[in-house]
Design a protein around this motif. Structure first.
Motif, PDB file in Angstrom:
ATOM      1  N   ALA A  46      15.040  16.481  66.590  1.00 47.19           N
ATOM      2  CA  ALA A  46      15.506  17.084  65.417  1.00 47.19           C
ATOM      3  C   ALA A  46      15.698  16.258  64.584  1.00 47.19           C
ATOM      4  CB  ALA A  46      16.083  18.326  65.929  1.00 47.19           C
ATOM      5  N   LEU A  47      16.718  15.777  64.474  1.00 51.38           N
ATOM      6  CA  LEU A  47      16.661  15.564  63.008  1.00 51.38           C
ATOM      7  C   LEU A  47      15.602  14.075  62.597  1.00 51.38           C
ATOM      8  CD1 LEU A  47      18.519  14.025  60.949  1.00 51.38           C
ATOM      9  CD2 LEU A  47      19.640  12.237  62.224  1.00 51.38           C
ATOM     10  N   LEU A  48      15.104  13.728  63.322  1.00 51.74           N
ATOM     11  CA  LEU A  48      13.335  12.321  63.612  1.00 51.74           C
ATOM     12  C   LEU A  48      12.716  13.146  63.437  1.00 51.74           C
ATOM     13  CD1 LEU A  48      14.492   9.963  66.263  1.00 51.74           C
ATOM     14  CD2 LEU A  48      14.436   9.793  63.269  1.00 51.74           C
ATOM     15  N   THR A  49      12.532  14.213  63.287  1.00 58.02           N
ATOM     16  CA  THR A  49      10.875  14.795  63.319  1.00 58.02           C
ATOM     17  C   THR A  49      10.916  15.610  62.342  1.00 58.02           C
ATOM     18  OG1 THR A  49      10.691  16.344  66.045  1.00 58.02           O
ATOM     19  CG2 THR A  49       9.745  17.530  64.405  1.00 58.02           C
ATOM     20  N   ALA A  50      12.499  16.114  61.341  1.00 60.35           N
ATOM     21  CA  ALA A  50      12.689  16.610  60.054  1.00 60.35           C
ATOM     22  C   ALA A  50      12.530  15.701  59.078  1.00 60.35           C
ATOM     23  CB  ALA A  50      13.784  17.278  60.187  1.00 60.35           C
ATOM     24  N   LEU A  51      13.163  14.989  59.323  1.00 54.31           N
ATOM     25  CA  LEU A  51      12.689  13.044  58.912  1.00 54.31           C
ATOM     26  C   LEU A  51      11.845  12.542  58.631  1.00 54.31           C
ATOM     27  CD1 LEU A  51      16.121  10.736  59.847  1.00 54.31           C
ATOM     28  CD2 LEU A  51      15.544  12.029  57.291  1.00 54.31           C
ATOM     29  N   ALA A  52      10.421  12.943  59.903  1.00 57.38           N
ATOM     30  CA  ALA A  52       9.249  12.626  59.220  1.00 57.38           C
ATOM     31  C   ALA A  52       8.866  13.171  57.976  1.00 57.38           C
ATOM     32  CB  ALA A  52       8.992  12.376  60.870  1.00 57.38           C
ATOM     33  N   LEU A  53       8.895  14.809  58.455  1.00 48.01           N
ATOM     34  CA  LEU A  53       8.303  15.923  57.843  1.00 48.01           C
ATOM     35  C   LEU A  53       8.641  15.962  56.455  1.00 48.01           C
ATOM     36  CD1 LEU A  53       9.031  19.396  60.114  1.00 48.01           C
ATOM     37  CD2 LEU A  53       6.431  17.778  59.760  1.00 48.01           C
ATOM     38  N   THR A  54       9.694  15.634  55.962  1.00 48.48           N
ATOM     39  CA  THR A  54      10.308  15.643  53.908  1.00 48.48           C
ATOM     40  C   THR A  54       9.467  14.502  54.073  1.00 48.48           C
ATOM     41  OG1 THR A  54      12.163  15.749  55.437  1.00 48.48           O
ATOM     42  CG2 THR A  54      12.643  14.599  52.597  1.00 48.48           C
ATOM     43  N   THR A  55       9.443  13.125  55.631  1.00 47.97           N
ATOM     44  CA  THR A  55       8.553  11.795  54.422  1.00 47.97           C
ATOM     45  C   THR A  55       7.262  12.189  54.481  1.00 47.97           C
ATOM     46  OG1 THR A  55       9.938  10.376  55.099  1.00 47.97           O
ATOM     47  CG2 THR A  55       8.020   9.227  55.265  1.00 47.97           C
ATOM     48  N   ALA A  56       6.330  13.045  54.745  1.00 48.36           N
ATOM     49  CA  ALA A  56       5.234  13.570  55.380  1.00 48.36           C
ATOM     50  C   ALA A  56       5.114  14.011  53.811  1.00 48.36           C
ATOM     51  CB  ALA A  56       4.395  13.680  56.274  1.00 48.36           C
ATOM     52  N   ALA A  57       6.085  15.007  53.890  1.00 54.46           N
ATOM     53  CA  ALA A  57       5.648  15.988  52.556  1.00 54.46           C
ATOM     54  C   ALA A  57       5.657  15.528  51.164  1.00 54.46           C
ATOM     55  CB  ALA A  57       6.554  17.294  53.018  1.00 54.46           C
ATOM     56  N   LYS A  58       6.962  14.276  50.873  1.00 58.70           N
ATOM     57  CA  LYS A  58       6.918  13.353  49.595  1.00 58.70           C
ATOM     58  C   LYS A  58       5.574  12.645  49.593  1.00 58.70           C
ATOM     59  CE  LYS A  58       9.647  10.139  47.319  1.00 58.70           C
ATOM     60  NZ  LYS A  58       9.081   9.799  46.625  1.00 58.70           N
ATOM     61  N   ALA A  59       5.141  11.963  50.817  1.00 55.47           N
ATOM     62  CA  ALA A  59       3.874  11.478  50.620  1.00 55.47           C
ATOM     63  C   ALA A  59       2.263  11.908  49.841  1.00 55.47           C
ATOM     64  CB  ALA A  59       3.742  10.932  51.903  1.00 55.47           C
ATOM     65  N   ALA A  60       2.507  13.791  50.683  1.00 49.88           N
ATOM     66  CA  ALA A  60       1.911  14.275  50.005  1.00 49.88           C
ATOM     67  C   ALA A  60       1.411  14.609  48.820  1.00 49.88           C
ATOM     68  CB  ALA A  60       1.956  15.713  51.141  1.00 49.88           C
ATOM     69  N   GLU A  61       2.926  14.844  47.926  1.00 48.18           N
ATOM     70  CA  GLU A  61       2.688  14.978  46.449  1.00 48.18           C
ATOM     71  C   GLU A  61       1.522  14.821  45.507  1.00 48.18           C
ATOM     72  OE1 GLU A  61       4.460  17.148  45.501  1.00 48.18           O
ATOM     73  OE2 GLU A  61       6.476  17.369  46.527  1.00 48.18           O
ATOM     74  N   ARG A  62       0.174  15.040  45.535  1.00 43.99           N
ATOM     75  CA  ARG A  62      -0.768  14.716  44.262  1.00 43.99           C
ATOM     76  C   ARG A  62      -0.692  14.050  43.010  1.00 43.99           C
ATOM     77  NH1 ARG A  62      -4.194  20.083  41.931  1.00 43.99           N
ATOM     78  NH2 ARG A  62      -2.447  20.422  40.216  1.00 43.99           N
ATOM     79  N   TRP A  63       0.768  13.764  42.488  1.00 42.94           N
ATOM     80  CA  TRP A  63       0.758  12.337  41.441  1.00 42.94           C
ATOM     81  C   TRP A  63       1.121  11.459  41.988  1.00 42.94           C
ATOM     82  CZ3 TRP A  63       4.021  16.850  42.253  1.00 42.94           C
ATOM     83  CH2 TRP A  63       5.652  16.787  42.142  1.00 42.94           C
ATOM     84  N   GLU A  64       1.145  11.406  43.395  1.00 42.41           N
ATOM     85  CA  GLU A  64       1.692   9.703  43.900  1.00 42.41           C
ATOM     86  C   GLU A  64       0.489   9.278  44.685  1.00 42.41           C
ATOM     87  OE1 GLU A  64       6.202  10.536  44.622  1.00 42.41           O
ATOM     88  OE2 GLU A  64       5.468  11.211  46.202  1.00 42.41           O
ATOM     89  N   THR A  65      -0.437  10.167  44.512  1.00 42.17           N
ATOM     90  CA  THR A  65      -1.988   9.994  45.343  1.00 42.17           C
ATOM     91  C   THR A  65      -3.235   9.701  44.011  1.00 42.17           C
ATOM     92  OG1 THR A  65      -3.135  11.676  45.410  1.00 42.17           O
ATOM     93  CG2 THR A  65      -1.630  11.208  47.097  1.00 42.17           C
ATOM     94  N   LEU A  66      -3.464   8.056  44.934  1.00 41.03           N
ATOM     95  CA  LEU A  66      -4.912   7.928  43.632  1.00 41.03           C
ATOM     96  C   LEU A  66      -6.107   8.041  44.586  1.00 41.03           C
ATOM     97  CD1 LEU A  66      -5.975   5.973  41.668  1.00 41.03           C
ATOM     98  CD2 LEU A  66      -5.891   4.488  42.985  1.00 41.03           C
ATOM     99  N   PRO A  67      -6.811   9.036  44.422  1.00 40.06           N
ATOM    100  CA  PRO A  67      -8.008   9.909  45.385  1.00 40.06           C
ATOM    101  C   PRO A  67      -8.980   8.638  44.858  1.00 40.06           C
ATOM    102  CG  PRO A  67      -6.740  11.633  44.261  1.00 40.06           C
ATOM    103  CD  PRO A  67      -6.653  10.736  43.776  1.00 40.06           C
TER     104      PRO A  67
END
Length: 280
Positions: free
Chosen positions: A7-28
């Motif tokens: 559960a902890l690893l899943t939560a961490l993975a979701l948190t990391t995915a959410a952080k990576a999804a911030e559009r200002w951190e991406t270069l389309p």
């Protein structure tokens, strides 16, 4: 215990995915551009400058940022060509345009675009400029206001200290530099000279622009200044200073966007431009 760990690893993975999804951190990726109505290599000053035209109506000139090319504007071309005459071009040494041994400078690059407008027999345009393109727009507003209906400058600076000291260590900005290098290899008439080109333009960035409050105070063209609320390169308080010193300038903060707002939020970016054209 095992279930808790999972559960902890899943939560961490979701948190990391959410952080990576911030559009200002991406270069389309640079979007595809519709087929041009006309394109060519205009003889301006001591170079040949690539340009392309789309649509019909009141003219809009889009000017890209440093190291880039007109290809960054695919989303905007598709939108504005529906009701405007859209012109894009590659600045000297960028994209498909040639460069010379003459040192890069914003006055020189501005004169290139003035010469392009003359070549295309365009009296006045709305100029939308991003980063270096915005700086060129401000330069044109000071030196050649007769060519402009208005300027919409995103992520521009008017002194070198308006740029963040840590911009080159930012991952998104580094991704852009790498993408620009790959694009240069595909587009440039001198595909193996990217490093030499970067060295030339970096010499300009080291000392330019260097405009004063008095310089900005003489601008009489309507100006909209836009900046992403997560811009990696240009300081917000510097943009606020510009808005204060340019008479009648309007400041627009682009939400959840960075230096690359035209790619990250094309709908919001295009709405900003349309509002500026409408005087809102």
């Amino acid at each position: 215990m095992k279930a808790a760990a999972i559960a902890l690893l899943t939560a961490l993975a979701l948190t990391t995915a959410a952080k990576a999804a911030e559009r200002w951190e991406t270069l389309p990726s640079f979007p595809p551009t519709p087929p041009a109505k006309a394109s060519g290599m205009a003889p301006v000053n001591d170079i040949k400058m690539y340009y392309a035209e789309y649509g019909e109506g009141d003219p809009i000139l889009f000017i890209h940022g440093g190291l880039g090319s007109a290809d960054v504007w695919g989303n905007q071309v598709a939108d504005f060509a529906r009701d405007h005459r859209v012109i894009v071009a590659d600045s000297r040494g960028h994209g498909r345009s040639t460069r010379s041994a003459q040192p890069f400078g914003y006055d020189l690059m501005t004169s290139d675009y003035v010469a392009l407008l003359d070549y295309l027999k365009l009296d006045r345009v709305t100029l939308v400029g991003w980063s270096d393109g915005g700086i060129i727009g401000i330069d044109m507003a000071m030196k050649h206001p007769e060519k402009l209906t208005r300027v919409i400058a995103q992520a521009a600076n008017v002194t070198t200290d308006g740029v963040k000291a840590d911009v080159m260590t930012n991952k998104t900005f580094s991704d852009y530099i790498n993408a620009a290098g790959e694009s240069y290899k595909k587009l440039s008439p001198t595909p193996n000279e990217y490093d030499a080109f970067v060295n030339q333009i970096s010499a300009m960035w080291a000392s330019q622009p260097a405009w004063t409050a008095a310089d900005l105070g003489k601008i009489a063209v309507p100006v909209t200044l836009a900046i992403g609320d997560h811009d990696e390169a240009v300081k917000l308080d510097h943009t606020e200073m510009m808005a204060k010193e340019i008479p009648g300038a309007k400041l627009v903060i682009l939400k959840d966007a960075s230096h690359f707002a035209m790619l990250q939020d094309p709908e919001g970016y295009d709405a900003m431009i349309r509002n500026a054209i409408a005087g809102k």
